[in-house]
Design a protein around this motif. Sequence first.
Motif, PDB file in Angstrom:
ATOM      1  N   ARG A   9      61.844-153.177  13.605  1.00 39.00           N
ATOM      2  CA  ARG A   9      61.805-154.011  12.410  1.00 39.00           C
ATOM      3  C   ARG A   9      63.214-154.451  12.020  1.00 39.00           C
ATOM      4  NH1 ARG A   9      58.068-150.116   8.771  1.00 39.00           N
ATOM      5  NH2 ARG A   9      59.423-148.600   9.804  1.00 39.00           N
ATOM      6  N   ALA A  10      63.282-155.577  11.321  1.00 34.78           N
ATOM      7  CA  ALA A  10      64.578-156.123  10.899  1.00 34.78           C
ATOM      8  C   ALA A  10      65.279-155.136   9.977  1.00 34.78           C
ATOM      9  CB  ALA A  10      64.371-157.460  10.197  1.00 34.78           C
ATOM     10  N   HIS A  11      66.586-154.953  10.214  1.00 35.14           N
ATOM     11  CA  HIS A  11      67.335-154.024   9.372  1.00 35.14           C
ATOM     12  C   HIS A  11      68.809-154.394   9.234  1.00 35.14           C
ATOM     13  CE1 HIS A  11      68.154-152.573  13.462  1.00 35.14           C
ATOM     14  NE2 HIS A  11      69.247-152.021  12.966  1.00 35.14           N
ATOM     15  N   GLN A  12      69.274-155.428   9.934  1.00 38.29           N
ATOM     16  CA  GLN A  12      70.671-155.805   9.838  1.00 38.29           C
ATOM     17  C   GLN A  12      70.805-157.328   9.859  1.00 38.29           C
ATOM     18  OE1 GLN A  12      72.675-154.145  13.229  1.00 38.29           O
ATOM     19  NE2 GLN A  12      71.509-155.342  14.724  1.00 38.29           N
ATOM     20  N   VAL A  13      72.012-157.787   9.518  1.00 45.68           N
ATOM     21  CA  VAL A  13      72.262-159.219   9.438  1.00 45.68           C
ATOM     22  C   VAL A  13      72.004-159.878  10.798  1.00 45.68           C
ATOM     23  CG1 VAL A  13      74.012-160.992   9.009  1.00 45.68           C
ATOM     24  CG2 VAL A  13      73.937-158.962   7.575  1.00 45.68           C
ATOM     25  N   GLY A  14      71.253-160.984  10.764  1.00 48.94           N
ATOM     26  CA  GLY A  14      70.913-161.710  11.974  1.00 48.94           C
ATOM     27  C   GLY A  14      69.553-161.382  12.534  1.00 48.94           C
ATOM     28  N   ASP A  15      68.943-160.275  12.085  1.00 50.49           N
ATOM     29  CA  ASP A  15      67.607-159.935  12.572  1.00 50.49           C
ATOM     30  C   ASP A  15      66.573-160.893  11.989  1.00 50.49           C
ATOM     31  OD1 ASP A  15      68.679-157.880  13.970  1.00 50.49           O
ATOM     32  OD2 ASP A  15      67.977-156.278  12.644  1.00 50.49           O
ATOM     33  N   LEU A  16      65.462-161.015  12.706  1.00 47.79           N
ATOM     34  CA  LEU A  16      64.388-161.904  12.292  1.00 47.79           C
ATOM     35  C   LEU A  16      63.178-161.093  11.846  1.00 47.79           C
ATOM     36  CD1 LEU A  16      64.476-164.593  15.146  1.00 47.79           C
ATOM     37  CD2 LEU A  16      65.662-164.627  12.949  1.00 47.79           C
ATOM     38  N   LEU A  17      62.432-161.648  10.907  1.00 45.53           N
ATOM     39  CA  LEU A  17      61.146-161.094  10.512  1.00 45.53           C
ATOM     40  C   LEU A  17      60.247-162.236  10.090  1.00 45.53           C
ATOM     41  CD1 LEU A  17      61.162-159.546   6.948  1.00 45.53           C
ATOM     42  CD2 LEU A  17      63.029-160.946   7.792  1.00 45.53           C
ATOM     43  N   THR A  18      58.959-162.001  10.151  1.00 47.99           N
ATOM     44  CA  THR A  18      57.979-163.028   9.829  1.00 47.99           C
ATOM     45  C   THR A  18      57.463-162.817   8.418  1.00 47.99           C
ATOM     46  OG1 THR A  18      57.307-163.189  12.141  1.00 47.99           O
ATOM     47  CG2 THR A  18      55.804-164.093  10.500  1.00 47.99           C
ATOM     48  N   VAL A  19      57.541-163.869   7.602  1.00 48.78           N
ATOM     49  CA  VAL A  19      57.037-163.834   6.233  1.00 48.78           C
ATOM     50  C   VAL A  19      55.668-164.487   6.213  1.00 48.78           C
ATOM     51  CG1 VAL A  19      57.445-164.542   3.851  1.00 48.78           C
ATOM     52  CG2 VAL A  19      59.374-163.913   5.316  1.00 48.78           C
ATOM     53  N   THR A  20      54.692-163.748   5.739  1.00 46.00           N
ATOM     54  CA  THR A  20      53.332-164.273   5.602  1.00 46.00           C
ATOM     55  C   THR A  20      53.176-164.817   4.190  1.00 46.00           C
ATOM     56  OG1 THR A  20      52.483-162.661   7.190  1.00 46.00           O
ATOM     57  CG2 THR A  20      50.884-163.748   5.761  1.00 46.00           C
ATOM     58  N   VAL A  21      53.167-166.117   4.067  1.00 39.88           N
ATOM     59  CA  VAL A  21      53.037-166.769   2.762  1.00 39.88           C
ATOM     60  C   VAL A  21      51.553-166.893   2.450  1.00 39.88           C
ATOM     61  CG1 VAL A  21      53.583-168.795   1.379  1.00 39.88           C
ATOM     62  CG2 VAL A  21      55.179-168.021   3.151  1.00 39.88           C
TER      63      VAL A  21
END
Length: 267
Positions: free
Chosen positions: A101-113
């Motif tokens: 999972r994303a945890h640092q600057v530059g990592d990606l994650l998906t936002v479910t709107v």
Amino acid sequence: MSKSGAHPLAVSPSESRLKSSRARLLRTVALLSIFSAVTGCSAIDRLSQIGETPKLNAIENPTAQPGYKPVSMPMPKPEAVSYNPNSLWRNGSRSFFKDQRAHQVGDLLTVTVNITDTANFNNETQQNRTNTVDSGVTDFIGSKTLGAQAQKVLPGRLLTADGTSTFDGKGSIQRQETLQTNVAAVVTQVLPNGNLVVEGKQEIRVNYEIRELIVAGIVRPEDIQSDNTIDSSKIAQARISYGGRGQISDIQQPPYGQQVMDILLPF
């Protein structure tokens, strides 16, 4: 004095009207110049894109944009990481294995709107007030003993006033909005307490119309699911924008002149 008897500095009515017309013309030209300067660049850009699809924006670094400011939130005091002897566990760890999972600057994650907003307001205010003031002197300095002509001159009623005020205001709002989509966001900042500042932007062009989706806010690492997704309802200080630009959006907007008149006209 001239021979005709007129003052040499006197201005004839025709000259006065001419100067007034010139002043109005100058004011009109000035307003048109300002209006052209404000809308000229936008109009030129739109004219240059006639017959072409709207251009996509280049991929940009959110932290390098003008006006970008790092997020500053109330933070607890940092705690030092402690390791126990002969133990693979340390405080703050979520798993023995590598966390995807994303945890640092530059990592990606998906936002479910997933937004389903329904609002229904109906308000009414009524106000009614009636005032009557009647003040007078029945016998002003013995007006009854004087003649009829004197009674007409002397005051009888000093003050008589009537006032009526009525107000009835009604307001009704009915709103229903639904937005369901996904967008990938990038971590732009890690706050001292471990929370992540994320921002994502997505552009989709279909024919001559571009749809834009922007998501930004602060997420807690614990709210990120195992598949590296997070629901938009768990984003603090969420800023979600969904709109578009192109031919259809231009048609839906009133012309610049009408927008200016709507702002300037007081009625």
